[in-house]
Design a protein around this motif. Structure first.
Motif, PDB file in Angstrom:
ATOM      1  N   VAL A  97       0.862  -1.179   0.000  1.00 56.04           N
ATOM      2  CA  VAL A  97       0.000   0.000   0.000  1.00 56.04           C
ATOM      3  C   VAL A  97       0.898   1.227   0.000  1.00 56.04           C
ATOM      4  O   VAL A  97       1.950   1.252   0.645  1.00 56.04           O
ATOM      5  CB  VAL A  97      -0.950   0.031   1.224  1.00 56.04           C
ATOM      6  N   THR A  98       0.508   2.245  -0.763  1.00 58.63           N
ATOM      7  CA  THR A  98       1.316   3.453  -0.846  1.00 58.63           C
ATOM      8  C   THR A  98       0.419   4.659  -1.079  1.00 58.63           C
ATOM      9  O   THR A  98      -0.801   4.530  -1.171  1.00 58.63           O
ATOM     10  CB  THR A  98       2.362   3.331  -1.973  1.00 58.63           C
ATOM     11  N   LEU A 146       4.339   2.119   2.060  1.00 58.30           N
ATOM     12  CA  LEU A 146       5.293   3.172   1.730  1.00 58.30           C
ATOM     13  C   LEU A 146       4.540   4.483   1.714  1.00 58.30           C
ATOM     14  O   LEU A 146       3.604   4.658   0.927  1.00 58.30           O
ATOM     15  CB  LEU A 146       5.948   2.918   0.371  1.00 58.30           C
ATOM     16  N   GLY A 147       4.906   5.406   2.611  1.00 53.69           N
ATOM     17  CA  GLY A 147       4.172   6.659   2.678  1.00 53.69           C
ATOM     18  C   GLY A 147       4.983   7.750   3.346  1.00 53.69           C
ATOM     19  O   GLY A 147       6.100   7.536   3.814  1.00 53.69           O
ATOM     20  N   PHE A 148       4.382   8.936   3.398  1.00 48.17           N
ATOM     21  CA  PHE A 148       5.022  10.109   3.978  1.00 48.17           C
ATOM     22  C   PHE A 148       4.375  10.453   5.320  1.00 48.17           C
ATOM     23  O   PHE A 148       3.191  10.213   5.542  1.00 48.17           O
ATOM     24  CB  PHE A 148       4.887  11.314   3.040  1.00 48.17           C
ATOM     25  N   MET A 270       9.780   9.950   4.420  1.00 47.54           N
ATOM     26  CA  MET A 270       9.161   8.843   3.687  1.00 47.54           C
ATOM     27  C   MET A 270       9.592   7.535   4.328  1.00 47.54           C
ATOM     28  O   MET A 270      10.790   7.299   4.515  1.00 47.54           O
ATOM     29  CB  MET A 270       9.570   8.868   2.215  1.00 47.54           C
ATOM     30  N   LYS A 271       8.631   6.703   4.663  1.00 53.57           N
ATOM     31  CA  LYS A 271       8.934   5.479   5.409  1.00 53.57           C
ATOM     32  C   LYS A 271       8.408   4.255   4.681  1.00 53.57           C
ATOM     33  O   LYS A 271       7.279   4.242   4.174  1.00 53.57           O
ATOM     34  CB  LYS A 271       8.310   5.558   6.804  1.00 53.57           C
ATOM     35  N   LEU A 272       9.235   3.223   4.631  1.00 56.68           N
ATOM     36  CA  LEU A 272       8.816   1.896   4.203  1.00 56.68           C
ATOM     37  C   LEU A 272       8.664   1.066   5.479  1.00 56.68           C
ATOM     38  O   LEU A 272       9.585   1.012   6.298  1.00 56.68           O
ATOM     39  CB  LEU A 272       9.864   1.274   3.277  1.00 56.68           C
ATOM     40  N   PHE A 273       7.518   0.435   5.667  1.00 62.00           N
ATOM     41  CA  PHE A 273       7.236  -0.195   6.956  1.00 62.00           C
ATOM     42  C   PHE A 273       6.430  -1.473   6.788  1.00 62.00           C
ATOM     43  O   PHE A 273       5.854  -1.757   5.736  1.00 62.00           O
ATOM     44  CB  PHE A 273       6.495   0.786   7.873  1.00 62.00           C
ATOM     45  N   ALA A 274       6.419  -2.256   7.880  1.00 62.77           N
ATOM     46  CA  ALA A 274       5.678  -3.511   7.914  1.00 62.77           C
ATOM     47  C   ALA A 274       5.152  -3.734   9.324  1.00 62.77           C
ATOM     48  O   ALA A 274       5.480  -2.986  10.249  1.00 62.77           O
ATOM     49  CB  ALA A 274       6.577  -4.671   7.490  1.00 62.77           C
TER      50      ALA A 274
END
Length: 315
Positions: A97-98, A146-148, A270-274
């Motif tokens: 999801v982004t 992936l979002g801000f 900006m972060k990529l996360f789980a």
């Protein structure tokens, strides 16, 4: 099926908050869903939903139940994927999801290159706005986000972090285009089309504009970054975005990005996360490694153009 349809019914009601809506999405009768809920509540010995005038809401027991149900459904989906891969030689599935801006910006090219190298990996991409980006990851509907401006959230772990500044987006040939940063005092005299109030991007913009002594009144607001880019192209006004959202258009000469001069410059992390407790499968881990390398390459490109400070780092 290896599990009861009750699980699907409960999950859909929890999402929609209504038996009627759940029945419409699942294409079954409302009475059938209601019977299954009553049967499961009797089996559990506790009500799972609080009946409200305009729908249903999970009880405390329901919250515990839905967490277990979603984990069971996710594990079942993984099993289906493994069985399907035996038939189709599929190497795995990546669910991401982004933001709308990234989905319409650099991500399609990155995903296309990844799939050309790994054609047996199935990709599922969805986009959400603002803080909603976290929710599908927390619920287990997707594997990574992936979002801000993603806030620190219990149950979320960071896979990568980049500091991206916002800047001014102009059409080619605009009189404010120069070789360096643009002063906000100059652009507030122009027609502005901005992100809608209440979005995370607009919050960052408002912080930058707050240092000015003038009231800024845009001629248009929207929560669609694609609309903002089209409006700038058509000459309707200038906007403020981050450089990743417009990197494709800038490469093609359709738009021009300029950073904002200090002290008004503002950044969007900006972060990529789980999910914190959910291990990534091999296909998702492979894509995460690939995506982080691609994002690092984009940051280097923007640094070379002077759009991002050279000390921007990734974790």
């Amino acid at each position: 099926m290896l599990h009861s349809r009750k699980l699907l019914y409960i999950n859909e009601i929890a999402r929609s908050g209504s038996i009627r809506k759940a029945a419409a999405r699942l294409n079954v009768a409302s009475s059938a869903i209601n019977r299954q809920i009553l049967a499961l509540e009797e089996e559990m010995g506790a009500p799972l939903f609080e009946r409200l005038p305009r729908g249903l809401r999970l009880t405390a027991a329901g919250e515990l139940c839905i967490e277990h149900i979603r984990e069971v459904l996710k594990n079942y989906e993984r099993l289906e994927g493994r069985i399907r891969s035996l038939k189709m030689q599929q190497a795995g599935k990546v669910r991401l999801v982004t933001t709308v801006g990234l989905a319409a910006g650099p991500l399609p090219e990155i995903i296309a290159r990844f799939q050309s190298e790994h054609p047996r990996v199935f990709m599922q991409l969805r986009n959400d706005a603002g803080t909603m980006t976290v929710n599908p990851v927390l619920s287990g509907e997707v594997d990574i986000g992936l979002g801000f401006n993603i806030p620190a959230t219990p149950g979320i772990r960071t896979l990568g972090n980049f500091d991206i500044p916002i800047g001014v987006v102009l059409p080619p040939g605009h009189h404010l285009i120069g070789s360096g940063p643009i002063n906000l005092a100059d652009i507030v005299q122009e027609r502005l089309v901005l992100a809608q109030q209440g979005t995370s991007l607009r919050d960052v913009i408002n912080l930058a504009l707050a240092r000015l002594d003038v009231h800024v009144e845009p001629v248009l607001e929207t929560n669609a970054s694609e609309m903002l880019k089209k409006l700038v192209k058509s000459g309707a006004g200038l906007t403020i975005l981050n450089p990743l959202d417009v990197i494709t258009e800038c490469r093609q000469g359709e738009l021009v990005f300029r950073p904002i001069a200090e002290p008004h410059a503002r950044h969007q992390p900006m972060k990529l996360f789980a999910r914190a407790r959910a291990p990534l499968d091999s296909a998702t881990s492979l894509f995460v490694e690939y995506l982080l390398a691609e994002l690092a390459g984009l940051v280097q490109e923007l640094q070379a153009k002077g759009h991002i400070a050279a000390d921007t780092s990734a974790i």
